[in-house]
Design a protein around this motif. Structure first.
Motif, PDB file in Angstrom:
ATOM      1  N   LEU B 292     -19.664   6.574  66.270  1.00 17.36           N
ATOM      2  CA  LEU B 292     -18.936   6.695  65.009  1.00 17.36           C
ATOM      3  C   LEU B 292     -17.544   7.287  65.253  1.00 17.36           C
ATOM      4  O   LEU B 292     -16.578   6.931  64.586  1.00 17.36           O
ATOM      5  CB  LEU B 292     -19.747   7.586  64.064  1.00 17.36           C
ATOM      6  N   ASP B 293     -17.453   8.183  66.253  1.00 19.70           N
ATOM      7  CA  ASP B 293     -16.146   8.756  66.583  1.00 19.70           C
ATOM      8  C   ASP B 293     -15.168   7.664  67.016  1.00 19.70           C
ATOM      9  O   ASP B 293     -13.995   7.672  66.639  1.00 19.70           O
ATOM     10  CB  ASP B 293     -16.282   9.765  67.736  1.00 19.70           C
ATOM     11  N   THR B 294     -15.677   6.723  67.818  1.00 17.29           N
ATOM     12  CA  THR B 294     -14.822   5.632  68.270  1.00 17.29           C
ATOM     13  C   THR B 294     -14.353   4.811  67.079  1.00 17.29           C
ATOM     14  O   THR B 294     -13.174   4.470  66.972  1.00 17.29           O
ATOM     15  CB  THR B 294     -15.596   4.746  69.258  1.00 17.29           C
ATOM     16  N   LEU B 295     -15.298   4.495  66.187  1.00 14.16           N
ATOM     17  CA  LEU B 295     -14.915   3.701  65.015  1.00 14.16           C
ATOM     18  C   LEU B 295     -13.891   4.453  64.176  1.00 14.16           C
ATOM     19  O   LEU B 295     -12.947   3.861  63.644  1.00 14.16           O
ATOM     20  CB  LEU B 295     -16.153   3.371  64.180  1.00 14.16           C
ATOM     21  N   GLU B 296     -14.083   5.768  64.084  1.00 13.92           N
ATOM     22  CA  GLU B 296     -13.138   6.554  63.289  1.00 13.92           C
ATOM     23  C   GLU B 296     -11.744   6.471  63.900  1.00 13.92           C
ATOM     24  O   GLU B 296     -10.736   6.344  63.188  1.00 13.92           O
ATOM     25  CB  GLU B 296     -13.593   8.009  63.199  1.00 13.92           C
ATOM     26  N   LYS B 297     -11.684   6.542  65.221  1.00 13.49           N
ATOM     27  CA  LYS B 297     -10.374   6.463  65.872  1.00 13.49           C
ATOM     28  C   LYS B 297      -9.731   5.101  65.610  1.00 13.49           C
ATOM     29  O   LYS B 297      -8.524   4.994  65.393  1.00 13.49           O
ATOM     30  CB  LYS B 297     -10.518   6.694  67.372  1.00 13.49           C
ATOM     31  N   MET B 298     -10.568   4.051  65.623  1.00 11.65           N
ATOM     32  CA  MET B 298     -10.022   2.723  65.332  1.00 11.65           C
ATOM     33  C   MET B 298      -9.467   2.687  63.918  1.00 11.65           C
ATOM     34  O   MET B 298      -8.426   2.078  63.660  1.00 11.65           O
ATOM     35  CB  MET B 298     -11.101   1.663  65.492  1.00 11.65           C
ATOM     36  N   ASN B 299     -10.182   3.323  63.001  1.00 14.13           N
ATOM     37  CA  ASN B 299      -9.701   3.331  61.621  1.00 14.13           C
ATOM     38  C   ASN B 299      -8.380   4.074  61.500  1.00 14.13           C
ATOM     39  O   ASN B 299      -7.511   3.711  60.705  1.00 14.13           O
ATOM     40  CB  ASN B 299     -10.740   3.963  60.699  1.00 14.13           C
ATOM     41  N   LYS B 300      -8.233   5.122  62.328  1.00 13.91           N
ATOM     42  CA  LYS B 300      -6.952   5.839  62.307  1.00 13.91           C
ATOM     43  C   LYS B 300      -5.836   4.939  62.814  1.00 13.91           C
ATOM     44  O   LYS B 300      -4.724   4.953  62.261  1.00 13.91           O
ATOM     45  CB  LYS B 300      -7.047   7.091  63.176  1.00 13.91           C
ATOM     46  N   VAL B 301      -6.124   4.168  63.866  1.00 18.14           N
ATOM     47  CA  VAL B 301      -5.097   3.252  64.373  1.00 18.14           C
ATOM     48  C   VAL B 301      -4.732   2.247  63.280  1.00 18.14           C
ATOM     49  O   VAL B 301      -3.566   1.905  63.082  1.00 18.14           O
ATOM     50  CB  VAL B 301      -5.580   2.534  65.652  1.00 18.14           C
ATOM     51  N   MET B 302      -5.762   1.788  62.543  1.00 20.90           N
ATOM     52  CA  MET B 302      -5.481   0.832  61.469  1.00 20.90           C
ATOM     53  C   MET B 302      -4.638   1.468  60.379  1.00 20.90           C
ATOM     54  O   MET B 302      -3.731   0.833  59.824  1.00 20.90           O
ATOM     55  CB  MET B 302      -6.786   0.294  60.884  1.00 20.90           C
ATOM     56  N   LEU B 303      -4.909   2.724  60.074  1.00 19.83           N
ATOM     57  CA  LEU B 303      -4.099   3.418  59.067  1.00 19.83           C
ATOM     58  C   LEU B 303      -2.648   3.495  59.531  1.00 19.83           C
ATOM     59  O   LEU B 303      -1.713   3.197  58.778  1.00 19.83           O
ATOM     60  CB  LEU B 303      -4.671   4.821  58.839  1.00 19.83           C
ATOM     61  N   ALA B 304      -2.472   3.852  60.809  1.00 12.94           N
ATOM     62  CA  ALA B 304      -1.104   3.999  61.331  1.00 12.94           C
ATOM     63  C   ALA B 304      -0.385   2.655  61.340  1.00 12.94           C
ATOM     64  O   ALA B 304       0.753   2.550  60.854  1.00 12.94           O
ATOM     65  CB  ALA B 304      -1.148   4.586  62.736  1.00 12.94           C
ATOM     66  N   THR B 305      -1.033   1.621  61.861  1.00 14.92           N
ATOM     67  CA  THR B 305      -0.342   0.333  61.936  1.00 14.92           C
ATOM     68  C   THR B 305      -0.157  -0.239  60.535  1.00 14.92           C
ATOM     69  O   THR B 305       0.843  -0.916  60.270  1.00 14.92           O
ATOM     70  CB  THR B 305      -1.107  -0.662  62.822  1.00 14.92           C
ATOM     71  N   GLY B 306      -1.089   0.043  59.633  1.00 18.05           N
ATOM     72  CA  GLY B 306      -0.934  -0.413  58.253  1.00 18.05           C
ATOM     73  C   GLY B 306       0.302   0.204  57.622  1.00 18.05           C
ATOM     74  O   GLY B 306       1.049  -0.460  56.896  1.00 18.05           O
ATOM     75  N   LEU B 307       0.529   1.489  57.924  1.00 20.65           N
ATOM     76  CA  LEU B 307       1.729   2.136  57.396  1.00 20.65           C
ATOM     77  C   LEU B 307       2.983   1.528  58.006  1.00 20.65           C
ATOM     78  O   LEU B 307       4.009   1.387  57.338  1.00 20.65           O
ATOM     79  CB  LEU B 307       1.681   3.637  57.677  1.00 20.65           C
ATOM     80  N   MET B 308       2.898   1.165  59.294  1.00 20.74           N
ATOM     81  CA  MET B 308       4.066   0.533  59.921  1.00 20.74           C
ATOM     82  C   MET B 308       4.390  -0.790  59.233  1.00 20.74           C
ATOM     83  O   MET B 308       5.554  -1.112  58.981  1.00 20.74           O
ATOM     84  CB  MET B 308       3.800   0.265  61.404  1.00 20.74           C
ATOM     85  N   VAL B 309       3.341  -1.555  58.943  1.00 23.01           N
ATOM     86  CA  VAL B 309       3.548  -2.823  58.255  1.00 23.01           C
ATOM     87  C   VAL B 309       4.147  -2.563  56.876  1.00 23.01           C
ATOM     88  O   VAL B 309       5.087  -3.244  56.443  1.00 23.01           O
ATOM     89  CB  VAL B 309       2.206  -3.591  58.172  1.00 23.01           C
ATOM     90  N   GLY B 310       3.629  -1.527  56.204  1.00 26.57           N
ATOM     91  CA  GLY B 310       4.161  -1.174  54.893  1.00 26.57           C
ATOM     92  C   GLY B 310       5.632  -0.786  54.979  1.00 26.57           C
ATOM     93  O   GLY B 310       6.442  -1.149  54.129  1.00 26.57           O
ATOM     94  N   TYR B 311       5.967  -0.049  56.043  1.00 26.02           N
ATOM     95  CA  TYR B 311       7.365   0.328  56.279  1.00 26.02           C
ATOM     96  C   TYR B 311       8.235  -0.921  56.402  1.00 26.02           C
ATOM     97  O   TYR B 311       9.326  -0.996  55.831  1.00 26.02           O
ATOM     98  CB  TYR B 311       7.422   1.169  57.561  1.00 26.02           C
ATOM     99  N   ALA B 312       7.721  -1.917  57.136  1.00 23.05           N
ATOM    100  CA  ALA B 312       8.511  -3.145  57.324  1.00 23.05           C
ATOM    101  C   ALA B 312       8.695  -3.874  55.993  1.00 23.05           C
ATOM    102  O   ALA B 312       9.786  -4.368  55.700  1.00 23.05           O
ATOM    103  CB  ALA B 312       7.834  -4.049  58.350  1.00 23.05           C
ATOM    104  N   TYR B 313       7.645  -3.925  55.170  1.00 22.33           N
ATOM    105  CA  TYR B 313       7.797  -4.572  53.852  1.00 22.33           C
ATOM    106  C   TYR B 313       8.889  -3.872  53.063  1.00 22.33           C
ATOM    107  O   TYR B 313       9.751  -4.497  52.445  1.00 22.33           O
ATOM    108  CB  TYR B 313       6.505  -4.497  53.023  1.00 22.33           C
ATOM    109  N   GLY B 314       8.816  -2.531  53.069  1.00 19.96           N
ATOM    110  CA  GLY B 314       9.778  -1.758  52.299  1.00 19.96           C
ATOM    111  C   GLY B 314      11.194  -1.973  52.811  1.00 19.96           C
ATOM    112  O   GLY B 314      12.140  -2.147  52.031  1.00 19.96           O
TER     113      GLY B 314
END
Lengths: 395, 453
Positions: B292-314
């Motif tokens: 579950l720790d590994t999955l959590e870390k993956m979710n954090k990466v998704m949060l970070a890259t999702g924000l990067m994508v959001g930054y690009a949209y903005g």
């Protein structure tokens, strides 16, 4: 938790001659700049824009480094984190540098002339963003946010030296998570306001990322140099060495490549599409004596650090690292100079005593800041729960 | 809230497994008979594959007129699917190469599958540039091969860059994956009782004997390949973004495209790895290895890259206004409020809004919500490419030729087929080769660490 107290650390004062050295730089820089503002206010202001962007890079890049350490759970960097914390205090000098430029805002920012804006359809369109009062408001807000996060990071980190509480690491991790989006937005707005808007017609969506790449490199450069220097002179702890240096070298190498990638992307797309709205920015920098300066950037900021850091042993060689980290720190200055100065002098490259005094002023500020803040704290975060692991860190 | 102890290194593998347990747990799917569920999954995915094959065959026979493409919208599902699948592949190389260079030990549980997924995704993606040309039998001319017409390829065309970038990426990913497999294949060779399997594993493991010298060479080549693969993560999707960004079309020509595409690719790729691994760890009982720790870390990466994508949209929106260029601002207003606004808002809500739920630890660590968010991310990222390709083209410079793209049954058939191809390959893979690297997981066991006194 108690185990961490077994780390033996004896605080050593930074020798006073460092401060004297800093004062020498600072004095020459201040005197030169004051004369500069009297004799050639426009040119000095442009130099100050370079200086502001450089100091902002060092300060916020250091904050970013601290944030990344907490968020990623990095271990190797913990004994050196104080160096980044000390360097991040450079942002406190920003208001002093910004005020003289704001006093000369009309000679730096073309869009600040209300009557010129009225004549220009495009500038009229963006005048709700690019106008002096909103501009000042933005920079105040941005710097206030940077101060806030800087003080939160440092407060928790220093408190841990006495309390050894793990919860402070947790607190700083949360601060880091909130800091990251704030950092991205504020740094981008800063880059647009202070660098991109010098040519108010020009635009590039990647510009914030470009400035970020240089920012992190500059902060890493100063961090690496100061860390190795301190460690070699015995200010830190026994047992820190090559394995830790390797991480610094690898990061410098990685971000040198990242910068080159971003710089290439921006240049390549503008060159290929060949739209006059965008190309004029590069044309200014590609004609006259600026052309040589522009070509130089490829070598100064990419080729030299790339070749110097490519071999694996080079990434752990303290001698090589000390040289190349300072090189990278000043390469960022070169880069910013390249972005800013062609707006001041379109046709030919300028370099004289005003430019030199700005650089000396910057160096003086960094040294004095370092002396002052390094003596205020332990140079090792002795209460950090990851410290013991960090000392035992091996590749 | 559980307290993390920062003074000790977190365990990657849970449940105090021994080396033998690892062997058993990971090789089990390869040594037992598949269940009914497996055949059901394979049946579904190969049916999708068949639908895709039929749609594709009809397209090849009748031509791309069967698709919904029309005069301004000359690129649609073909390019959208291409970018989508290349993107999916990126997480694989990020996990296997970049996280390796960053010495992130939690990658060991997921790296093998991610690498395999890269290869399958790139294979799926590779189909689309070939068919989008309309006359795939002429695709040989994309390669710089001397021919009797003395025609040389157009090196200034992004289509050619794609051919080089994607084929290099596929080759390096494959070599990297295979090198990592060799020690595992040797392990399987020692374990198997079947003669046929023994011969196959013997050939594939290239005479690996787990000797010190072998390991020495292995580690060296693995590091070098990781170094090679890392710039490829950036370069491939950068080249894909160049397909759009080197043009002068507003909405396509924007300088942030290269890093924005890379961030988006990693984002969707992580979502796919997370989705599939959630299923695999459950069915194959690998909860202690893919924790579950590994999955959590993956979710954090998704949060970070999702924000990067959001930054690009903005950033795109802001600069469209800031540029003062009416064409730019029209394109972006049209995206948000025009004929394809529905697609735009699907994209924004899936990529930027729902992923914000990952700020909460509870959601990062609960299987069902994270699975749903992962699926939404992939929907959102598919629509991102749809928005970029289709909305931009449908409102080009000449209002008289504006048109609306509606996919036909063949477009959808080929899209389904691409999922069919990908999942068929994945499903075959998980029973053919170890889905988690046996040797790498052993290397992060507590018992294999040097002991401190």
């Amino acid at each position: 938790m108690i185990e961490n107290t077994t780390v033996l650390y004896q605080k050593k004062e930074i020798p006073i001659r460092i401060l004297h050295l800093g004062f020498v730089f600072l004095a020459i820089g201040v005197i030169g700049s004051i004369i500069g503002f009297v004799v050639e206010p426009a040119r000095t202001s442009f130099n100050f824009v370079v200086l502001i962007a450089w100091c902002a890079s060092i300060g916020t890049g250091s904050l970013f480094f601290i944030g990344i350490e907490y968020l990623s759970g990095a271990v190797w960097s913990v004994p050196f984190r104080r160096v980044a914390e000390v360097n991040s205090a450079v942002i406190f000098t920003l208001p002093l540098l910004i005020v003289p430029v704001l006093l000369n805002i009309h000679s730096v920012f073309h869009w600040s002339h209300a009557e010129e804006v009225l004549k220009d359809e495009i500038l009229k369109g963006k005048s709700s963003y690019l106008n002096p009062s909103f501009f000042v408001l933005r920079i105040i807000l941005i710097i206030a946010l940077w101060f806030l996060f800087k003080s939160l990071f440092t407060k928790h980190s220093r408190k841990q030296d006495f309390t050894f509480e793990q919860s402070l690491t947790k607190k700083n991790t949360i601060v880091s998570a909130v800091f990251m989006p704030v950092f991205a937005v504020t740094l981008t707005i800063f880059a647009i306001d202070w660098l991109m808007s010098l040519e108010p017609h020009w635009y590039s969506t990647i510009f914030g990322v470009y400035y970020f790449a240089g920012t992190f490199l500059a902060a890493l450069g100063l961090f690496t140099f100061a860390s190795i220097k301190l460690n070699e002179s015995g200010y830190l702890l026994e047992g820190l060495g090559q394995d830790h240096y390797y991480s610094m070298g690898a990061l410098l190498f990685a971000f040198t490549n990242f910068w080159a990638y971003i710089a290439f992307s921006q240049f390549m797309l503008i060159w290929y599409a060949n739209l006059p709205e965008e190309t004029f920015w590069y044309i200014t920098r590609g004609t006259g004596t600026w052309m040589y300066f522009s070509l130089g950037i490829i070598f100064v900021k990419f080729v030299v650090p790339y070749i110097a850091l490519l071999p694996q042993p080079a990434k752990m060689d303290p001698k090589r690292l000390k040289f190349i980290s300072l090189w990278i720190l000043f390469a960022h200055y070169y880069d910013l100079f390249w972005i800013v100065m062609p707006t001041y002098s379109k046709d030919y490259f300028v370099f004289g005593w005003i430019e030199i005094s700005s650089i000396l002023l910057g160096i003086g500020l960094i040294i004095v800041n370092f002396y002052y803040f390094a003596n205020k704290t332990n140079l090792i975060p002795i209460g950090d729960p990851k410290l013991k692991r960090a000392i035992e860190f091996h590749l | 809230m559980n307290q993390i102890d920062y003074s000790v290194e977190p365990d990657v593998v849970q449940g105090s497994l021994s080396q033998r347990d690892i062997n058993e747990a990971i090789s089990k799917p390869l040594e037992t008979k598949p269940t009914k569920l497996y055949y059901l999954a394979l049946g579904i995915s190969s049916t999708l594959l068949l639908i895709g094959a039929i749609s594709l065959a009809l397209t090849l026979y009748y031509g791309v007129g069967l698709w919904g493409i029309n005069q301004p919208v000359g690129w649609a599902f073909d390019i959208v699917n291409f970018v989508f699948w290349v993107g999916i592949g990126h997480a694989g190389t990020l996990i296997s190469a970049i996280l390796f260079l960053f010495r992130q030990r939690w990658r060991t549980g997921i790296a093998r599958f991610a690498e395999a997924m890269t290869i399958f995704a790139v294979m799926t993606a590779g189909l689309f540039p070939l068919i989008h040309t309309g006359r795939p039998w002429l695709d040989g001319y994309l390669f710089p091969v001397p021919n009797q017409h003395h025609l040389w390829i157009n090196f200034t065309s992004p289509l050619i860059w794609d051919v080089f970038a994607v084929s290099t990426y596929l080759t390096v990913s494959f070599v990297f994956w295979y090198i990592g497999l060799i020690p595992d294949l040797a392990t399987l060779r020692e374990r198997t009782n079947s003669k046929v399997k023994k011969i196959i594993y013997s050939i594939l493991s290239l005479g690996w004997r787990h000797s010190n010298r072998h390991w020495h060479h292995y580690e060296m080549i693995y590091l070098i390949l990781a170094g090679f693969a890392t710039p490829l993560v950036l370069s491939v999707h950068t080249i894909v973004s160049f397909d759009f960004a080197v043009s002068i079309l507003p909405g396509w020509h924007t300088t942030i495209f290269p890093p924005y595409f890379v961030a988006g690719a990693v984002f969707s790729g992580f979502a796919m790895v997370q989705n599939v691994l959630i299923v695999i760890r459950k069915i194959f009982n690998l909860q202690n290895i893919i924790t579950l720790d590994t999955l959590e870390k993956m979710n954090k990466v998704m949060l970070a890259t999702g924000l990067m994508v959001g930054y690009a949209y903005g950033m795109e929106f802001f600069i469209a206004w800031y540029s003062g260029n009416p064409l730019e601002s029209f394109v972006f207003l049209n995206r948000a409020f025009g004929n394809y606004a529905w697609a735009y808002w699907i994209m924004v809500s899936c990529n930027v809004i729902f992923t914000q739920l990952f700020w909460f630890k509870k959601i990062r660590r609960s299987i069902v919500p994270m699975f749903i968010i992962g699926v939404l991310v992939n929907i959102g990222m598919w629509f991102e490419r749809f928005v970029i390709v289709v909305t931009t083209l449908s409102r080009d410079f000449l209002p008289t030729s504006w048109d609306y793209f509606v996919p036909t049954i063949y477009d959808i058939g080929i899209l389904l087929g691409s999922f069919g191809l990908f999942f068929t390959l994945v499903i075959l893979f998980i029973r053919t080769l170890p889905v988690v690297s046996i040797t790498e997981v052993k290397s992060v066991l507590k018992t294999s660490q040097p002991v401190h006194h």
